[in-house]
Design a protein around this motif. Structure first.
Motif, PDB file in Angstrom:
ATOM      1  N   VAL A  36       0.805  -1.219   0.000  1.00  0.00           N
ATOM      2  CA  VAL A  36       0.000   0.000   0.000  1.00  0.00           C
ATOM      3  C   VAL A  36       0.841   1.274   0.000  1.00  0.00           C
ATOM      4  CG1 VAL A  36      -0.248   0.129   2.520  1.00  0.00           C
ATOM      5  CG2 VAL A  36      -2.039   1.082   1.031  1.00  0.00           C
ATOM      6  N   LEU A  37       2.032   1.221   0.574  1.00  0.00           N
ATOM      7  CA  LEU A  37       2.891   2.406   0.605  1.00  0.00           C
ATOM      8  C   LEU A  37       3.990   2.374  -0.460  1.00  0.00           C
ATOM      9  CD1 LEU A  37       3.322   2.980   4.453  1.00  0.00           C
ATOM     10  CD2 LEU A  37       1.626   3.951   2.899  1.00  0.00           C
ATOM     11  N   ARG A  38       3.988   1.351  -1.296  1.00  0.00           N
ATOM     12  CA  ARG A  38       5.036   1.222  -2.317  1.00  0.00           C
ATOM     13  C   ARG A  38       5.144   2.455  -3.214  1.00  0.00           C
ATOM     14  NH1 ARG A  38       9.326  -2.362  -3.165  1.00  0.00           N
ATOM     15  NH2 ARG A  38       7.978  -3.941  -2.226  1.00  0.00           N
ATOM     16  N   PRO A  39       4.006   3.064  -3.655  1.00  0.00           N
ATOM     17  CA  PRO A  39       4.140   4.269  -4.490  1.00  0.00           C
ATOM     18  C   PRO A  39       4.878   5.411  -3.795  1.00  0.00           C
ATOM     19  CG  PRO A  39       1.942   3.354  -4.706  1.00  0.00           C
ATOM     20  CD  PRO A  39       2.589   2.611  -3.589  1.00  0.00           C
ATOM     21  N   GLY A  50       6.600   9.337 -12.464  1.00  0.00           N
ATOM     22  CA  GLY A  50       5.269   9.011 -11.977  1.00  0.00           C
ATOM     23  C   GLY A  50       4.653  10.082 -11.105  1.00  0.00           C
ATOM     24  N   GLU A  51       3.868   9.658 -10.118  1.00  0.00           N
ATOM     25  CA  GLU A  51       3.131  10.573  -9.273  1.00  0.00           C
ATOM     26  C   GLU A  51       4.026  11.238  -8.236  1.00  0.00           C
ATOM     27  OE1 GLU A  51      -1.314   8.901  -8.858  1.00  0.00           O
ATOM     28  OE2 GLU A  51       0.222   7.589  -8.021  1.00  0.00           O
ATOM     29  N   THR A  52       3.597  12.401  -7.781  1.00  0.00           N
ATOM     30  CA  THR A  52       4.341  13.106  -6.749  1.00  0.00           C
ATOM     31  C   THR A  52       4.095  12.450  -5.389  1.00  0.00           C
ATOM     32  OG1 THR A  52       2.532  14.623  -6.216  1.00  0.00           O
ATOM     33  CG2 THR A  52       4.033  15.253  -8.033  1.00  0.00           C
ATOM     34  N   TRP A  53       4.925  12.831  -4.422  1.00  0.00           N
ATOM     35  CA  TRP A  53       4.755  12.357  -3.046  1.00  0.00           C
ATOM     36  C   TRP A  53       3.334  12.645  -2.555  1.00  0.00           C
ATOM     37  CZ3 TRP A  53       7.103   9.926   1.110  1.00  0.00           C
ATOM     38  CH2 TRP A  53       6.601  10.237   2.385  1.00  0.00           C
ATOM     39  N   GLY A  54       2.864  13.880  -2.770  1.00  0.00           N
ATOM     40  CA  GLY A  54       1.541  14.257  -2.292  1.00  0.00           C
ATOM     41  C   GLY A  54       0.428  13.423  -2.911  1.00  0.00           C
ATOM     42  N   ARG A  59      -3.449   8.761  -2.203  1.00  0.00           N
ATOM     43  CA  ARG A  59      -3.880   7.417  -2.614  1.00  0.00           C
ATOM     44  C   ARG A  59      -3.775   6.439  -1.453  1.00  0.00           C
ATOM     45  NH1 ARG A  59      -0.629   5.323  -7.417  1.00  0.00           N
ATOM     46  NH2 ARG A  59      -1.876   3.475  -6.965  1.00  0.00           N
ATOM     47  N   ALA A  60      -2.685   6.524  -0.701  1.00  0.00           N
ATOM     48  CA  ALA A  60      -2.499   5.619   0.438  1.00  0.00           C
ATOM     49  C   ALA A  60      -3.581   5.854   1.489  1.00  0.00           C
ATOM     50  CB  ALA A  60      -1.117   5.831   1.045  1.00  0.00           C
ATOM     51  N   ARG A  61      -3.893   7.117   1.748  1.00  0.00           N
ATOM     52  CA  ARG A  61      -4.928   7.429   2.731  1.00  0.00           C
ATOM     53  C   ARG A  61      -6.285   6.890   2.283  1.00  0.00           C
ATOM     54  NH1 ARG A  61      -2.837  13.597   3.786  1.00  0.00           N
ATOM     55  NH2 ARG A  61      -1.506  13.138   5.592  1.00  0.00           N
ATOM     56  N   ALA A  62      -6.545   6.959   0.985  1.00  0.00           N
ATOM     57  CA  ALA A  62      -7.824   6.478   0.460  1.00  0.00           C
ATOM     58  C   ALA A  62      -7.933   4.956   0.546  1.00  0.00           C
ATOM     59  CB  ALA A  62      -7.994   6.931  -0.985  1.00  0.00           C
ATOM     60  N   LYS A  63      -6.806   4.265   0.420  1.00  0.00           N
ATOM     61  CA  LYS A  63      -6.825   2.802   0.395  1.00  0.00           C
ATOM     62  C   LYS A  63      -6.895   2.187   1.792  1.00  0.00           C
ATOM     63  CE  LYS A  63      -4.426   1.902  -3.977  1.00  0.00           C
ATOM     64  NZ  LYS A  63      -3.225   1.283  -4.587  1.00  0.00           N
ATOM     65  N   LEU A  64      -6.283   2.855   2.766  1.00  0.00           N
ATOM     66  CA  LEU A  64      -6.238   2.267   4.092  1.00  0.00           C
ATOM     67  C   LEU A  64      -7.570   2.453   4.805  1.00  0.00           C
ATOM     68  CD1 LEU A  64      -2.638   3.291   5.113  1.00  0.00           C
ATOM     69  CD2 LEU A  64      -3.503   0.963   4.856  1.00  0.00           C
ATOM     70  N   MET A  91       0.282   8.869  12.294  1.00  0.00           N
ATOM     71  CA  MET A  91       1.468   8.961  11.439  1.00  0.00           C
ATOM     72  C   MET A  91       1.086   9.246   9.995  1.00  0.00           C
ATOM     73  SD  MET A  91       4.393   6.226  12.530  1.00  0.00           S
ATOM     74  CE  MET A  91       3.444   4.832  13.104  1.00  0.00           C
ATOM     75  N   LEU A  92       0.065   8.533   9.501  1.00  0.00           N
ATOM     76  CA  LEU A  92      -0.370   8.742   8.128  1.00  0.00           C
ATOM     77  C   LEU A  92      -1.151  10.044   7.983  1.00  0.00           C
ATOM     78  CD1 LEU A  92      -0.477   7.725   5.266  1.00  0.00           C
ATOM     79  CD2 LEU A  92      -2.394   6.247   5.896  1.00  0.00           C
TER      80      LEU A  92
END
Length: 200
Positions: A36-39, A50-54, A59-64, A91-92
């Motif tokens: 989930v945090l690989r990107p 690819g995509e920026t950090w932000g 995306r990570a927040r939406a998936k978790l 943390m997230l």
């Protein structure tokens, strides 16, 4: 050097990786899978690809499957595991949209403390009352490591290793950091699974 000293000397990239590694190790508490945090790792390794950090962060927040709230007062009714989950969520939730400047330094420091507290709370013999946790964790980060519980000691070693690997290294150091983080995530996932079995 102590963890506090290493963090004081770290640059923005190392601090970002340090905070991300702490969060990555605690993903099992949020119900996330190992990828989930690989990107976010990819964006850190090559910001131009690819995509920026932000974008990756959103995306990570939406998936978790976690409910994000601003940090608030701790509830006296929380179990140790409840507090651990809340710390992982924070943390997230508090990760900066851009990993630069004072915000990323403050976030990395907060992640370090939170991850150590999480591992302390999940120790098999952890006390029901974590009231002295802040003082205990501060002492550990400053180098006073006598009598540390094994789960906390292992997490402290991982945090120190991450910063040492990134001191003056390139992408190779980041790959090693990911390996260290993956190992820690597996350990925490096993702890969480064991505690779940114990409740059933």
């Amino acid at each position: 050097m102590s963890l506090v000293e290493l963090m004081a000397q770290a640059d923005e990239r190392a601090l970002t990786a340090s905070g991300l590694a702490c969060l990555d190790r605690c993903v099992p508490l949020l119900g996330g899978d190992d990828e989930v945090l690989r990107p976010l790792w990819t964006s850190l390794a090559d910001p131009a690809a690819g995509e920026t950090w932000g974008e990756c962060l959103e995306r990570a927040r939406a998936k978790l499957p976690a409910h994000f709230e601003e940090p608030g007062e701790e509830s006296g009714e929380e179990s140790g595991e409840d507090r651990a989950v809340r710390l992982a969520r924070q943390m997230l939730a508090t990760a900066p949209a851009e990993p630069v400047g004072t915000p990323v330094r403050e976030w990395a420091d907060a992640c370090s403390v939170a991850s150590l507290r999480i591992h302390r709370l999940l120790e098999v013999m952890a006390p029901a009352d974590d009231a002295d946790g802040a003082d205990d964790i501060a002492a550990r980060r400053e180098g006073r490591t006598e009598g540390m519980p094994p789960l906390v000691a292992a997490e402290l070693r991982r945090q120190i290793t991450v910063l040492e690997l990134l001191a003056g290294t390139g992408s190779g150091g980041l790959r090693q950091v990911l390996t260290v983080s993956t190992e820690g995530r597996r350990v925490l996932r096993a702890v969480v699974s064991r505690r779940a079995r114990g409740r059933s």
